[in-house]
Design an enzyme around this catalytic site. Structure first.
Site, short mmCIF file in Angstrom:
data_model
loop_
_atom_site.label_atom_id
_atom_site.label_comp_id
_atom_site.label_asym_id
_atom_site.label_seq_id
_atom_site.Cartn_x
_atom_site.Cartn_y
_atom_site.Cartn_z
N GLU A 2 2.27 32.69 -45.73
CA GLU A 2 3.39 31.83 -45.38
C GLU A 2 3.29 31.54 -43.89
OE1 GLU A 2 7.17 32.88 -48.09
OE2 GLU A 2 6.63 34.47 -46.72
N ASP A 44 2.81 37.73 -46.53
CA ASP A 44 4.22 37.39 -46.43
C ASP A 44 4.57 37.12 -44.96
OD1 ASP A 44 6.87 37.37 -47.82
OD2 ASP A 44 7.30 38.94 -46.35
#
Ligand code: CA
Length: 682
Positions: free
Chosen positions: A376, A347
């Site tokens: 990400e 993340d």
């Protein structure tokens, strides 16, 4: 994606950080760190050793409890200062079944109880660590458990949330919303179609990516009879499974055993397991295990002493500091060794520094050379790192073996994250073609991709094509159907299905790694909710009855997975081969047409595919390189190259080829392969 807007009431308390922010980096760089892999509790039937890394502490005490919550400490023990910034104590007796916390005194203040930064078992709601013997948590056969990798597989990632997957009344799950739902072998829809694990197996995905499944804070594990929902991007204990997904969050061994049973069942079904990891921030700051152990150390601060917040959730962790880096590397290692995890999705990876990500890859690869790592490649704000040090998408070419999500392909198809009413190429809009071509080649440099016309990245950011995650939707943001409906009004259901399938056709013919949000293959919706992180089950749950009512959609997704598991044409995994094999055919601004042609990387056979997707609003001629092509999959076109109005997958039962030139109607696609190759029985 980035802005989850988690409710972080009370999360921001700055007072104690102000003192520690001064000359922070110099101060922190000089702290000693443990040379061994860091564990805080070593259980033995005769005695248990407790240790805490707390180099700035004046005192450290350990409290032993008989319960996982409530009740007074049974014993309070002072820990003794040792070397490398650690404090420890061996406590005699068999302490299995007891719970413990640490508390440190820094700058004259006791900082509050914590299970430590590295608890591996906890009581309900994760406030106290538990003394267990991890060996007791292994399911039968665990020693033989491992992922199987086949020569040909789709490589596709299926991103799911435990509750989304198994709360629906329209399938007969026994363990709704639990880890164990993924172990159930005979789940069916009300009409008897396979659901649950068997569905995943038949669909043909390679990886099941489970949304945060470590212990997170926002669900009250003592109130599981009340409906509660959260994605789980609010970390509490990084190295313990979440209690609300277990059948008994009070018994520390249960969540661990059930998590392992889930992994084992997925492995037995031929699937691999990806864990969504959220090391970039914690649920709160002041009360976090990090802050209660070494105040100020684990988070980044601004010059004025306030917290940096590139996560948009109140803080950002400092992966560049030695102990935070060690913590992350060893946490990944622990999930792989103890839980047999096969991959990780980071993340807001852009908050982490490049060196930490490289070390994670290095260590993970030693355990499993095929470990899948992606993240990400962005953050919700600007992280407090030098630009070239942050593991952003633009730096992925320097992160060997690590992939990032491509918002280029995603947004060029469906429209930007920032405006969910704005459509893009699915609506036939101009200006998106190069961004989609960039996604098709896997984000590498390619002589036919003009990066100056790509929507976001003006240069290739992947060194290898498998560093790009190709997708059009994930848990964040609207799901695909809602997004299409929201940005292109007045579509009939048939038209909506068509656009959904066309978008995924491009995702699945990309040389990147294809990724879908769970339920897209069942024509899911989320009732137009953009950010459903804490929406009720009525919004988030996958309705399994759609497996029967939308079998056409399911069949198409399955066929796309199948296509990728026939041979390696769509996963060449080699940038040079992609440059040589993938060539774009002449077409208008709203059509993508390309050929993959060359020798198979592993066999003596020839690869030859033509893929054409017309997203424009008028018909367009497709001219093929030779006369031999036969239809493998078509939407809106039949085996003779004629335009048809059906969303059923067309494939050729006709013993012949499409014409070398034919018209592709608006919103249609074909995947073609030479007749001669087909006849050889491939
Ligand atoms: Ca929890």
């Amino acid at each position: 994606m980035t802005t989850r807007n988690l409710i972080m009431a009370g999360a921001l308390a700055f007072s104690s950080m102000l003192i520690h922010a001064q000359d922070a980096n110099t101060k922190w760089e000089n702290l000693p760190i443990p040379s061994n892999n860091w564990v805080e509790m070593v259980y033995n039937a005769k005695a248990t050793t407790f240790q805490l890394w707390a180099p700035t502490a004046e005192k450290v005490c350990l409290r032993l409890y008989k319960e996982g919550s409530n009740g007074k400490a049974w014993k309070t023990i002072q820990l003794k200062k040792g070397t490398e910034g650690t404090w420890s104590k061996q406590v005699e007796g068999n302490l299995k079944g007891y719970f413990y916390t640490f508390e440190v005194k820094v700058d004259g203040t006791w900082r509050g109880e914590t299970p430590g930064i590295n608890a591996r078992a906890v009581g309900v709601n994760g406030h106290r660590a538990a003394i267990i013997d991890l060996k007791d948590t292994n399911p039968i056969g665990w020693e033989n458990d491992k992922a199987e990798y086949r020569l040909f597989e789709s490589g596709a990632i299926y991103e799911m949330h435990h509750r989304d997957f198994s709360m629906s009344e329209n399938a007969n799950f026994k363990h709704r919303g639990k880890f164990l739902s993924l172990t159930e072998k005979n789940v069916k829809t009300l009409k008897g179609s396979p659901a649950g694990l068997e569905h995943l197996k038949r669909l043909g995905v390679s990886y099941v990516h489970i949304l945060p499944s470590f212990d997170y804070a926002s669900i009250d594990e003592t109130k599981l009879n009340e409906p509660q929902y959260n994605w789980g991007y609010d970390p509490l204990n990084y190295n313990v499974p979440e209690g609300s997904y277990s059948t008994n969050p009070y018994q520390p061994e249960v969540r661990i055993r059930e998590f392992k049973q889930m992994v084992q069942a997925l492995h037995e079904a031929g699937l691999k397991v990806v864990l969504d990891v959220v090391y970039n921030h914690t649920f709160n700051t002041e009360g976090s295990n990090f802050e209660r152990t070494v105040p100020g150390y684990f988070f980044r601060h601004k010059k004025d002493g306030s917290l940096c917040d590139a996560s948009g959730c109140g803080n950002e962790t400092a992966s560049e500091r030695a102990m935070m880096r060690k913590f992350m590397v060893e946490s990944v290692e622990y999930w792989m060794k103890e839980y047999h995890i096969d991959g990780f999705r980071f993340d807001l990876m852009g908050i982490h520094d490049i060196e930490t990500m490289r070390q994670i890859r290095f260590v993970a690869e030693k355990i499993n050379p095929r470990v899948l790592i992606y993240g990400e490649g962005w953050a919700a704000g600007t992280p407090a790192l030098q630009p070239k040090e942050a593991a952003m998408k633009s730096e992925v070419y320097r992160l060997k073996g690590i992939a990032a999500f491509s918002d280029e392909l995603r947004d060029a198809l469906r429209g930007p994250f920032s405006n969910d009413k704005q459509p893009a190429m699915l609506a036939g809009l101009l200006g998106n073609k190069e961004s989609i071509k960039m996604g098709i080649v896997g984000g590498i440099s390619h002589p036919q991709v003009d990066y100056s016309k790509v929507n976001y990245s003006k240069a290739p950011w992947a060194e290898q094509p498998n560093q790009l995650i190709a997708y059009v939707s994930c848990h964040d943001d609207m799901c695909l159907n809602d997004r299409i409906k929201n940005s292109i009004p007045n579509l009939s259901e048939q038209e909506l299905i068509r656009l959904n399938l066309l978008a995924q056709t491009l995702v699945f013919t990309s040389q990147g790694i294809p990724f879908i949000q769970a339920g897209e293959e069942l024509f899911r919706d989320k009732k137009m909710v953009h950010n459903s992180f804490n929406s009720p089950d009525s919004i988030n749950t996958i309705d399994w009855s759609r497996r029967d009512t939308h079998a056409d959609v399911y069949n198409y997704y399955q066929a796309l997975m199948n296509l990728r598991s026939q041979e390696l044409a769509f996963s060449l995994d080699d940038a040079q081969k992609v440059r040589e094999y993938v060539s774009f055919l002449p077409s208008s601004e709203t059509m993508i047409a390309f050929r993959i042609n060359g020798k198979s990387p592993i066999e003596e056979s020839e690869l030859d595919y033509v893929i054409a997707v017309n997203l424009g609003n008028k018909s367009e001629e497709l001219q093929l390189p030779h006369q031999e092509y036969r239809l493998i999959m078509g939407l809106g076109v039949d085996a003779l190259g004629n335009s048809i109005n059906s969303n059923d997958i067309q494939s050729s039962e006709y013993d012949g080829c499409v014409p070398q030139r034919f018209m592709l109607p608006p919103k249609s696609s074909v995947i073609l392969r030479p007749y001669s190759i087909e006849r050889m029985g491939n």
